[in-house]
Design a protein around this motif. Structure first.
Motif, PDB file in Angstrom:
ATOM      1  N   GLU A  21       0.517  -1.403  -0.238  1.00  4.83           N
ATOM      2  CA  GLU A  21       0.126  -0.203   0.115  1.00  4.83           C
ATOM      3  C   GLU A  21       0.896   1.221   0.501  1.00  4.83           C
ATOM      4  O   GLU A  21       0.765   1.909  -0.663  1.00  4.83           O
ATOM      5  N   GLN A  24       2.201   1.588  -3.566  1.00  3.59           N
ATOM      6  CA  GLN A  24       1.364   2.089  -3.765  1.00  3.59           C
ATOM      7  C   GLN A  24       1.028   3.823  -4.195  1.00  3.59           C
ATOM      8  O   GLN A  24       0.613   3.977  -5.277  1.00  3.59           O
ATOM      9  N   ALA A  25       0.946   4.217  -2.730  1.00  2.78           N
ATOM     10  CA  ALA A  25       0.714   5.641  -2.985  1.00  2.78           C
ATOM     11  C   ALA A  25       1.873   6.286  -3.378  1.00  2.78           C
ATOM     12  O   ALA A  25       1.488   7.707  -3.906  1.00  2.78           O
ATOM     13  N   ASP A  28       1.295   6.707  -6.839  1.00  8.70           N
ATOM     14  CA  ASP A  28       0.030   7.584  -7.662  1.00  8.70           C
ATOM     15  C   ASP A  28       0.674   9.142  -7.202  1.00  8.70           C
ATOM     16  O   ASP A  28      -0.278   9.904  -7.546  1.00  8.70           O
ATOM     17  N   PHE A  30       2.036  10.506  -4.537  1.00  9.93           N
ATOM     18  CA  PHE A  30       1.474  10.843  -2.866  1.00  9.93           C
ATOM     19  C   PHE A  30       3.404  10.599  -2.285  1.00  9.93           C
ATOM     20  O   PHE A  30       3.630   9.316  -1.286  1.00  9.93           O
ATOM     21  N   LEU A  36       2.411  10.956   2.249  1.00  7.19           N
ATOM     22  CA  LEU A  36       2.298   9.476   2.531  1.00  7.19           C
ATOM     23  C   LEU A  36       1.071   9.156   3.917  1.00  7.19           C
ATOM     24  O   LEU A  36       0.441   8.238   3.725  1.00  7.19           O
ATOM     25  N   LYS A  39      -2.495   9.554   3.178  1.00  8.53           N
ATOM     26  CA  LYS A  39      -2.757   9.098   1.986  1.00  8.53           C
ATOM     27  C   LYS A  39      -3.303   8.244   2.745  1.00  8.53           C
ATOM     28  O   LYS A  39      -4.626   7.651   2.433  1.00  8.53           O
ATOM     29  N   THR A  40      -1.898   7.122   3.618  1.00  2.00           N
ATOM     30  CA  THR A  40      -2.450   5.894   4.297  1.00  2.00           C
ATOM     31  C   THR A  40      -2.923   5.298   5.480  1.00  2.00           C
ATOM     32  O   THR A  40      -3.205   4.422   5.721  1.00  2.00           O
TER      33      THR A  40
ATOM     34  N   GLU B 149      -9.284  12.631   2.369  1.00  2.00           N
ATOM     35  CA  GLU B 149      -9.739  11.504   1.758  1.00  2.00           C
ATOM     36  C   GLU B 149     -10.155  12.910   0.630  1.00  2.00           C
ATOM     37  O   GLU B 149      -9.858  12.631  -0.373  1.00  2.00           O
ATOM     38  N   ALA B 152      -6.789  14.009  -1.837  1.00  2.00           N
ATOM     39  CA  ALA B 152      -6.542  12.843  -1.850  1.00  2.00           C
ATOM     40  C   ALA B 152      -7.343  12.581  -3.739  1.00  2.00           C
ATOM     41  O   ALA B 152      -6.506  12.351  -4.420  1.00  2.00           O
ATOM     42  N   GLN B 156      -5.619  12.854  -7.035  1.00  2.00           N
ATOM     43  CA  GLN B 156      -5.972  12.258  -8.537  1.00  2.00           C
ATOM     44  C   GLN B 156      -6.385  12.239  -9.638  1.00  2.00           C
ATOM     45  O   GLN B 156      -5.838  12.299  -9.890  1.00  2.00           O
TER      46      GLN B 156
END
Lengths: 100, 381
Positions: A21, A24-25, A28, A30, A36, A39-40, B149, B152, B156
């Motif tokens: 994860e 992946q972030a 993407d 982050f 990070l 996001k995570t 959220e 983010a 994206q």
């Protein structure tokens, strides 16, 4: 250990966030510690990131061209360890002996 | 030199939403410049709540529109907007009477506020202490969304969109071209030429204002918040407000923790210092433990500071301000996050069409200098 298994390793134990994860972030976009963490959720659990954030930084170094010296860990916030609300509310005074 | 139709300064919820709706209205050459990371200012530090329970008509109308847009945005961008309601606890007859009046005004503008008896309050949140309660105001359509959220999801979206989001890119100056309408926006590595410049810099809006020779009447007041360890989902669904406990607010975020805050002491001066303080932890802990007694056993994980970017009348500055083509959307005085979708769409409409359905005349930035102050918006925490 194979790469596949490494990616299933839990990096943030408080929040159950895996190495996969995190990677992946980063891919993407982050790609800083602050991004990070938000996001995570890695580093937002009860340990305050003490366990995982150095690992997150290591993964960030592997995935980007940054060096560890260029990456600051996120700011540590008060309280330094999790404290029951009744302590900070001032309901508990004198000798502290609380095991909850 | 890079030519853009619009340059937005600040990638908080306001700047992100303006960029998003400009794109929706067909303006694609847009750059959003952010000196830190998206959401690093007031957005990422906010209490997560979104409500239409205000006292003045323009803000109620704006928030009714904003809640509709929050619903659309959550579906289009893929984040949760949870309509779990706002619950204002009333501990005196006077307060209850005042809120009955507000309820009537809110109802007349399409807000589904109802007045609840203490027993009904218990049905909505069983953990609340209702022993000194006279009643409560409740709008089940109000809600919350997690700012991390939301940010983010915007980030994206912009990855795949013509709108450019540049983080860690500080604006160092703006050159105004006297003869035309061009503005040169300078960053350490690149310069941008644009006719339309939007100041969405929140608590830092005065700094950007000075670059375009405009005094922006905004001051940053520190407001702190805390979060507890994650608790069982559904523990405190609505945003709970209690004026009797220093304007406290608390709710459970979708990540499980209980987030909460109380008002900043009135004698605390404006500051860019966002350090957390023990004094605040003490005051908010007392409030949380009084409103929801069971919370005294929950552990505090973190506390942090952010700003309410306050204007003299507690209402935002939205519209063209200063040199032609310079717009501002700042000074939200604690309500920027919840208003962001309406401000994004409304300002994008003002920029592209010169008009909007939102009552933004009320937030005319020039009103402060004219001395035409508005009624302060109903404020919490």
């Amino acid at each position: 250990m194979s790469n596949r298994n490494e990616e299933e390793v839990i990096v943030c134990r408080c929040r159950d966030i895996t190495e996969r994860e995190i990677r992946q972030a980063i891919n993407d976009g982050f790609d800083t510690m602050e991004l990070l963490k938000r996001k995570t959720k890695a580093g937002t659990g009860t340990c305050g990131g003490r366990t995982c954030l150095p690992h997150v930084r290591r993964i960030l170094v592997e995935e980007t061209d940054k060096t560890p010296e260029e990456i600051d860990l996120t700011r540590t916030r008060s309280p330094v360890i999790p404290v029951p609300v009744r302590f900070t509310a001032g309901e508990v005074t004198g000798e502290v002996n609380d095991n909850d | 030199m890079i030519e853009r139709d619009v340059v937005i300064i600040g990638a908080g919820s306001t700047g992100l939403a303006i960029g998003y709706y400009l794109e929706n209205l067909g303006v694609k050459d847009v750059t959003i410049l952010e000196k830190q990371y998206a959401g690093s200012g007031s957005t990422g530090r906010c209490g997560t709540g979104i409500r239409a329970q205000f006292s003045d008509e323009p803000t109620i109308k704006t928030m009714v529109g904003a809640e509709e847009l929050w619903g659309e945005l959550s579906r289009d961008l893929g984040f949760d907007f949870r309509r779990t309601g706002y619950l204002y606890l009333h501990h005196s007859e006077d307060e209850l009477a005042r809120y009955r009046e507000l309820k009537r005004r809110q109802n007349s503008l399409g807000v589904t506020t109802e007045i609840l008896q203490p027993g009904e309050v218990k049905e909505i949140c069983e953990h609340l202490d209702i022993s000194d309660l006279e009643g409560a105001s409740y709008n089940p359509e109000d809600g919350k969304a997690h700012p991390f959220e939301v940010v983010a999801a915007f980030k994206q979206h912009f990855d795949k969109s013509p709108v450019e989001l540049k983080e860690y890119t500080e604006v160092t100056g703006v050159e105004l071209n006297r003869s035309g309408q061009e503005k040169i926006v300078k960053t350490p590595e690149r310069k941008f030429k644009t006719e339309v410049l939007v100041n969405a810099a929140g608590g830092w809006a005065p700094e950007i204002g000075r670059m375009v020779e405009t005094e922006v009447p905004v001051e940053p007041y520190r407001h702190q918040a805390v979060i507890t360890e994650p608790l069982e989902p559904g523990t405190i669904e609505p945003m709970v407000i209690s004026m009797a406990h220093e304007d406290a607010y608390l709710t459970q975020t979708e990540r499980g923790g209980i987030i909460g805050g109380v008002a900043t002491p009135e004698d605390e001066p404006p500051t860019y210092d966002t350090s957390e303080t023990l004094g605040f932890e003490n005051r908010v802990s007392r409030a949380l433990a009084s409103i929801v007694p069971g919370l005294k056993h929950a552990r505090l994980l973190r506390s942090w500071g952010g700003y309410y970017a306050m204007t003299p009348d507690g209402n935002p500055l939205i519209g063209e301000f200063g040199p032609k083509g310079c717009y501002i959307a700042a000074g939200f005085s604690g309500h920027g996050y919840m208003m962001a979708p309406a401000v994004g769409l409304g300002l994008a409409e003002l920029i592209t069409r010169g008009r909007t359905k939102f009552p933004f005349n009320y937030y005319d930035p020039g009103r402060i200098e004219r001395g035409d102050l508005r009624e302060g918006a109903l404020q919490m925490g």
